[in-house]
Scaffold this motif. Structure first.
Motif, PDB file in Angstrom:
ATOM      1  N   LYS A 140      48.639  35.161  53.944  1.00 38.23           N
ATOM      2  CA  LYS A 140      49.554  34.260  54.653  1.00 38.23           C
ATOM      3  C   LYS A 140      48.774  33.111  55.276  1.00 38.23           C
ATOM      4  O   LYS A 140      49.208  31.960  55.244  1.00 38.23           O
ATOM      5  CB  LYS A 140      50.318  35.024  55.733  1.00 38.23           C
ATOM      6  CG  LYS A 140      51.283  36.051  55.198  1.00 38.23           C
ATOM      7  CD  LYS A 140      51.905  36.844  56.324  1.00 38.23           C
ATOM      8  CE  LYS A 140      52.681  38.016  55.746  1.00 38.23           C
ATOM      9  NZ  LYS A 140      53.058  38.981  56.765  1.00 38.23           N
ATOM     10  N   LEU A 141      47.615  33.407  55.833  1.00 40.27           N
ATOM     11  CA  LEU A 141      46.758  32.379  56.433  1.00 40.27           C
ATOM     12  C   LEU A 141      46.267  31.401  55.367  1.00 40.27           C
ATOM     13  O   LEU A 141      46.304  30.191  55.560  1.00 40.27           O
ATOM     14  CB  LEU A 141      45.567  33.034  57.135  1.00 40.27           C
ATOM     15  CG  LEU A 141      44.538  32.106  57.773  1.00 40.27           C
ATOM     16  CD1 LEU A 141      45.162  31.302  58.906  1.00 40.27           C
ATOM     17  CD2 LEU A 141      43.347  32.906  58.274  1.00 40.27           C
ATOM     18  N   ILE A 142      45.843  31.922  54.232  1.00 39.42           N
ATOM     19  CA  ILE A 142      45.360  31.079  53.137  1.00 39.42           C
ATOM     20  C   ILE A 142      46.464  30.153  52.641  1.00 39.42           C
ATOM     21  O   ILE A 142      46.235  28.981  52.353  1.00 39.42           O
ATOM     22  CB  ILE A 142      44.821  31.954  51.984  1.00 39.42           C
ATOM     23  CG1 ILE A 142      43.509  32.619  52.401  1.00 39.42           C
ATOM     24  CG2 ILE A 142      44.628  31.137  50.711  1.00 39.42           C
ATOM     25  CD1 ILE A 142      43.042  33.724  51.469  1.00 39.42           C
ATOM     26  N   GLN A 143      47.684  30.662  52.557  1.00 38.37           N
ATOM     27  CA  GLN A 143      48.785  29.880  51.998  1.00 38.37           C
ATOM     28  C   GLN A 143      49.503  29.019  53.026  1.00 38.37           C
ATOM     29  O   GLN A 143      50.337  28.193  52.652  1.00 38.37           O
ATOM     30  CB  GLN A 143      49.776  30.810  51.307  1.00 38.37           C
ATOM     31  CG  GLN A 143      49.169  31.480  50.096  1.00 38.37           C
ATOM     32  CD  GLN A 143      50.079  32.517  49.475  1.00 38.37           C
ATOM     33  OE1 GLN A 143      51.163  32.787  49.964  1.00 38.37           O
ATOM     34  NE2 GLN A 143      49.624  33.105  48.390  1.00 38.37           N
ATOM     35  N   SER A 144      49.175  29.170  54.306  1.00 40.57           N
ATOM     36  CA  SER A 144      49.826  28.320  55.314  1.00 40.57           C
ATOM     37  C   SER A 144      49.336  26.877  55.155  1.00 40.57           C
ATOM     38  O   SER A 144      48.190  26.642  54.799  1.00 40.57           O
ATOM     39  CB  SER A 144      49.547  28.836  56.731  1.00 40.57           C
ATOM     40  OG  SER A 144      48.182  28.687  57.048  1.00 40.57           O
ATOM     41  N   PRO A 145      50.196  25.908  55.405  1.00 40.09           N
ATOM     42  CA  PRO A 145      49.815  24.509  55.173  1.00 40.09           C
ATOM     43  C   PRO A 145      48.814  23.997  56.208  1.00 40.09           C
ATOM     44  O   PRO A 145      48.731  24.501  57.325  1.00 40.09           O
ATOM     45  CB  PRO A 145      51.148  23.755  55.295  1.00 40.09           C
ATOM     46  CG  PRO A 145      52.007  24.638  56.132  1.00 40.09           C
ATOM     47  CD  PRO A 145      51.574  26.046  55.858  1.00 40.09           C
ATOM     48  N   ALA A 146      48.073  22.989  55.794  1.00 41.03           N
ATOM     49  CA  ALA A 146      47.153  22.303  56.711  1.00 41.03           C
ATOM     50  C   ALA A 146      47.935  21.202  57.426  1.00 41.03           C
ATOM     51  O   ALA A 146      48.847  20.607  56.855  1.00 41.03           O
ATOM     52  CB  ALA A 146      45.999  21.700  55.933  1.00 41.03           C
TER      53      ALA A 146
END
Length: 196
Positions: A64-70
């Motif tokens: 989820k952290l990896i796929q969360s947007p910047a």
């Protein structure tokens, strides 16, 4: 072109797209669908078989952290740069996870070399956090070894993971995203820590 040839082309394109985005789901050039499901669901799927798995407390939340947007923006500092308009190399200073996410779209699969100097979980005082040990009670709760009141739920109270789980949770998303930036022949260098 017949329908079988079209299906074969589509399957090959899908497979190669998955290989670029999720190289870790491939084993012997075949897709491990359990790993793919785990990546897409954000949950660790435990399956008893003959394979080894590298799991630790908190790993299931990392996808989820990896796929969360910047949410940041990269801004060049032309005054501090040397011949900015004519160089193809860049140095970026910033929070590395956010920066890696910002670089994914324009540089996916294009980077020749990445050099990192990560924290090594030594507990020494540096500019960045270098002590990832969490309190024993928190670790035992997170891993399901005790309940919220401190009662043991298992006879095997393994505590050494508390020194490493948070560090793995810090490093894994950064290495995962960095790998996606690399070209097929790209390399990543990781600075070796030398104890004083």
């Amino acid at each position: 072109m017949d329908i079988e040839k079209i299906n074969k082309i589509v399957k090959t394109d899908i497979k190669e797209g998955l290989r670029r985005i999720y190289p870790e789901i491939f084993e012997d050039n075949k897709i491990n669908f359990e790993k793919l499901k785990s990546l897409l669901s954000g949950e660790i799927i435990e399956k008893e078989d003959d394979r080894f798995y590298f799991n630790w407390a908190g790993k299931s939340n990392l996808y989820k952290l990896i796929q969360s947007p910047a949410y940041g923006t990269l801004k060049p500092d032309k005054e501090k740069s040397i011949d900015f308009d004519n160089k193809e190399n860049i140095v970026i200073v910033g929070e590395n996870l956010e920066t890696l996410k910002l670089l994914l779209k324009p540089y996916f699969g294009k980077v020749k070399m990445i050099y990192i100097d990560p924290p090594y979980n030594t507990g020494k005082d540096f500019i960045y956090r270098d002590n990832f040990k969490e309190p024993l009670k928190d670790y035992l709760e997170k891993t399901g070894q005790i309940d919220g009141k401190g009662n043991k739920l298992t006879t095997n109270t393994e505590a050494s993971g508390r020194y490493h789980s948070d560090w793995l949770n810090f490093m894994y998303p950064r290495l995962f995203l960095a790998r996606n930036l690399l070209r097929d022949d790209g390399v990543i260098f990781i600075s070796k820590y030398l104890a004083a």
